[in-house]
Design a protein around this motif. Structure first.
Motif, mmCIF file in Angstrom:
data_model
loop_
_atom_site.group_PDB
_atom_site.id
_atom_site.type_symbol
_atom_site.label_atom_id
_atom_site.label_comp_id
_atom_site.label_asym_id
_atom_site.label_seq_id
_atom_site.Cartn_x
_atom_site.Cartn_y
_atom_site.Cartn_z
ATOM 1 N N VAL A 1 2.872 4.507 -7.307
ATOM 2 C CA VAL A 1 4.315 4.297 -7.199
ATOM 3 C C VAL A 1 4.850 4.062 -8.600
ATOM 4 N N GLN A 2 5.710 4.965 -9.033
ATOM 5 C CA GLN A 2 6.330 4.817 -10.354
ATOM 6 C C GLN A 2 7.834 4.970 -10.174
ATOM 7 N N GLU A 3 8.511 3.861 -10.289
ATOM 8 C CA GLU A 3 9.967 3.825 -10.159
ATOM 9 C C GLU A 3 10.521 3.197 -11.421
ATOM 10 N N GLY A 4 11.228 3.962 -12.202
ATOM 11 C CA GLY A 4 11.803 3.416 -13.433
ATOM 12 C C GLY A 4 10.716 3.015 -14.416
ATOM 13 N N ASP A 5 10.738 1.747 -14.820
ATOM 14 C CA ASP A 5 9.802 1.265 -15.832
ATOM 15 C C ASP A 5 8.516 0.687 -15.271
ATOM 16 N N PHE A 6 8.363 0.608 -13.964
ATOM 17 C CA PHE A 6 7.175 -0.047 -13.435
ATOM 18 C C PHE A 6 6.217 0.934 -12.774
ATOM 19 N N TYR A 7 4.972 0.452 -12.628
ATOM 20 C CA TYR A 7 3.897 1.280 -12.080
ATOM 21 C C TYR A 7 3.007 0.424 -11.192
ATOM 22 N N ASN A 8 2.728 0.898 -9.992
ATOM 23 C CA ASN A 8 1.791 0.244 -9.071
ATOM 24 C C ASN A 8 0.876 1.311 -8.486
ATOM 25 N N ARG A 9 -0.397 0.933 -8.308
ATOM 26 C CA ARG A 9 -1.351 1.831 -7.669
ATOM 27 C C ARG A 9 -1.945 1.100 -6.470
ATOM 28 N N ILE A 10 -1.755 1.679 -5.278
ATOM 29 C CA ILE A 10 -2.274 1.113 -4.042
ATOM 30 C C ILE A 10 -3.414 2.005 -3.574
ATOM 31 N N ARG A 11 -4.545 1.382 -3.245
ATOM 32 C CA ARG A 11 -5.700 2.137 -2.771
ATOM 33 C C ARG A 11 -5.929 1.803 -1.298
ATOM 34 N N ILE A 12 -6.126 2.856 -0.493
ATOM 35 C CA ILE A 12 -6.510 2.708 0.908
ATOM 36 C C ILE A 12 -7.952 3.178 1.004
ATOM 37 N N GLU A 13 -8.822 2.253 1.460
ATOM 38 C CA GLU A 13 -10.248 2.548 1.465
ATOM 39 C C GLU A 13 -10.923 1.767 2.587
ATOM 40 N N ASP A 14 -11.729 2.440 3.376
ATOM 41 C CA ASP A 14 -12.484 1.804 4.471
ATOM 42 C C ASP A 14 -11.582 1.055 5.443
ATOM 43 N N GLY A 15 -10.399 1.591 5.736
ATOM 44 C CA GLY A 15 -9.491 0.980 6.700
ATOM 45 C C GLY A 15 -8.762 -0.237 6.171
ATOM 46 N N LYS A 16 -8.733 -0.407 4.855
ATOM 47 C CA LYS A 16 -8.028 -1.536 4.241
ATOM 48 C C LYS A 16 -7.225 -1.037 3.053
ATOM 49 N N ALA A 17 -6.106 -1.704 2.790
ATOM 50 C CA ALA A 17 -5.263 -1.341 1.662
ATOM 51 C C ALA A 17 -5.191 -2.519 0.699
ATOM 52 N N TYR A 18 -5.149 -2.206 -0.591
ATOM 53 C CA TYR A 18 -5.013 -3.263 -1.591
ATOM 54 C C TYR A 18 -4.345 -2.719 -2.844
ATOM 55 N N MET A 19 -3.777 -3.627 -3.643
ATOM 56 C CA MET A 19 -3.131 -3.266 -4.889
ATOM 57 C C MET A 19 -4.224 -3.169 -5.953
ATOM 58 N N GLU A 20 -4.485 -1.963 -6.387
ATOM 59 C CA GLU A 20 -5.559 -1.753 -7.347
ATOM 60 C C GLU A 20 -5.096 -2.037 -8.775
ATOM 61 N N GLU A 21 -3.864 -1.637 -9.088
ATOM 62 C CA GLU A 21 -3.366 -1.827 -10.445
ATOM 63 C C GLU A 21 -1.851 -1.969 -10.413
ATOM 64 N N GLY B 1 0.845 -10.259 -12.231
ATOM 65 C CA GLY B 1 -0.345 -9.680 -11.629
ATOM 66 C C GLY B 1 -0.777 -10.330 -10.322
ATOM 67 N N TYR B 2 0.111 -11.114 -9.694
ATOM 68 C CA TYR B 2 -0.243 -11.767 -8.432
ATOM 69 C C TYR B 2 -0.509 -10.765 -7.312
ATOM 70 N N CYS B 3 0.150 -9.638 -7.346
ATOM 71 C CA CYS B 3 -0.020 -8.655 -6.278
ATOM 72 C C CYS B 3 -1.448 -8.113 -6.248
ATOM 73 N N GLU B 4 -2.108 -8.055 -7.386
ATOM 74 C CA GLU B 4 -3.488 -7.579 -7.433
ATOM 75 C C GLU B 4 -4.457 -8.620 -6.866
ATOM 76 N N GLU B 5 -4.044 -9.877 -6.862
ATOM 77 C CA GLU B 5 -4.897 -10.963 -6.390
ATOM 78 C C GLU B 5 -4.728 -11.238 -4.893
ATOM 79 N N GLN B 6 -3.814 -10.552 -4.225
ATOM 80 C CA GLN B 6 -3.527 -10.850 -2.821
ATOM 81 C C GLN B 6 -4.572 -10.304 -1.859
ATOM 82 N N GLY B 7 -5.487 -9.500 -2.335
ATOM 83 C CA GLY B 7 -6.600 -9.052 -1.507
ATOM 84 C C GLY B 7 -6.281 -7.834 -0.662
ATOM 85 N N LYS B 8 -7.206 -7.543 0.240
ATOM 86 C CA LYS B 8 -7.117 -6.361 1.093
ATOM 87 C C LYS B 8 -6.437 -6.721 2.409
#
Length: 140
Positions: free
Chosen positions: A66-86, A92-99
């Motif tokens: 997801v790249q909107e304007g000046d920001f960038y987020n990468r969400i990974r869906i893997e093994d039936g779970k989603a998490y903020m990879e980068e 950086g709290y969103c990366e620490e929220q887990g799957k």
């Protein structure tokens, strides 16, 4: 043995049978509901600033950037779970929220106003088959 003791024993036995039947009925209803929930497909919904950015199947491994304007987020869906990879947010709290894999769980990136959540939707194949068997009109 008195007559009252016989009635008391019969009453207790009757109450136990009724309780047993009620418990079995509750298990049957719960099993039927769980069977219906299996027909529901889970989707990952990504929202940016309150608007839906995209919907993605939770059972399909993929990476969403997801790249909107000046920001960038990468969400990974893997093994039936989603998490903020980068994410390039300052905290950086969103990366620490887990799957997440359940509709009661979310991932939130406040600086980017990005929300990742799970929704359950009916399988379109099953609902289409049910619609085909419904009558068009009802008459007397």
């Amino acid at each position: 043995m008195k007559k009252k003791d016989l009635f008391l024993g019969g009453g207790i036995l009757f109450a136990a049978c009724v309780l047993f039947l009620v418990m079995n009925l509750m298990q049957y209803v719960q099993a039927k509901e769980n069977g219906q929930k299996e027909n529901q497909e889970k989707q990952v919904v990504i929202k940016v600033d309150g608007e839906v950015y995209g919907r993605y199947a939770l059972d399909e491994d993929q990476v969403i950037e997801v790249q909107e304007g000046d920001f960038y987020n990468r969400i990974r869906i893997e093994d039936g779970k989603a998490y903020m990879e980068e994410a390039d947010c300052p905290d950086g709290y969103c990366e620490e929220q887990g799957k997440i894999n359940n509709r009661t769980q979310t991932i939130v990136c406040l600086p980017h106003k990005l929300v990742v959540e799970i929704e359950e939707v009916e399988n379109s194949d099953d609902s289409q088959n049910e619609k085909e068997h419904l009558p068009d009109t009802i008459s007397k």
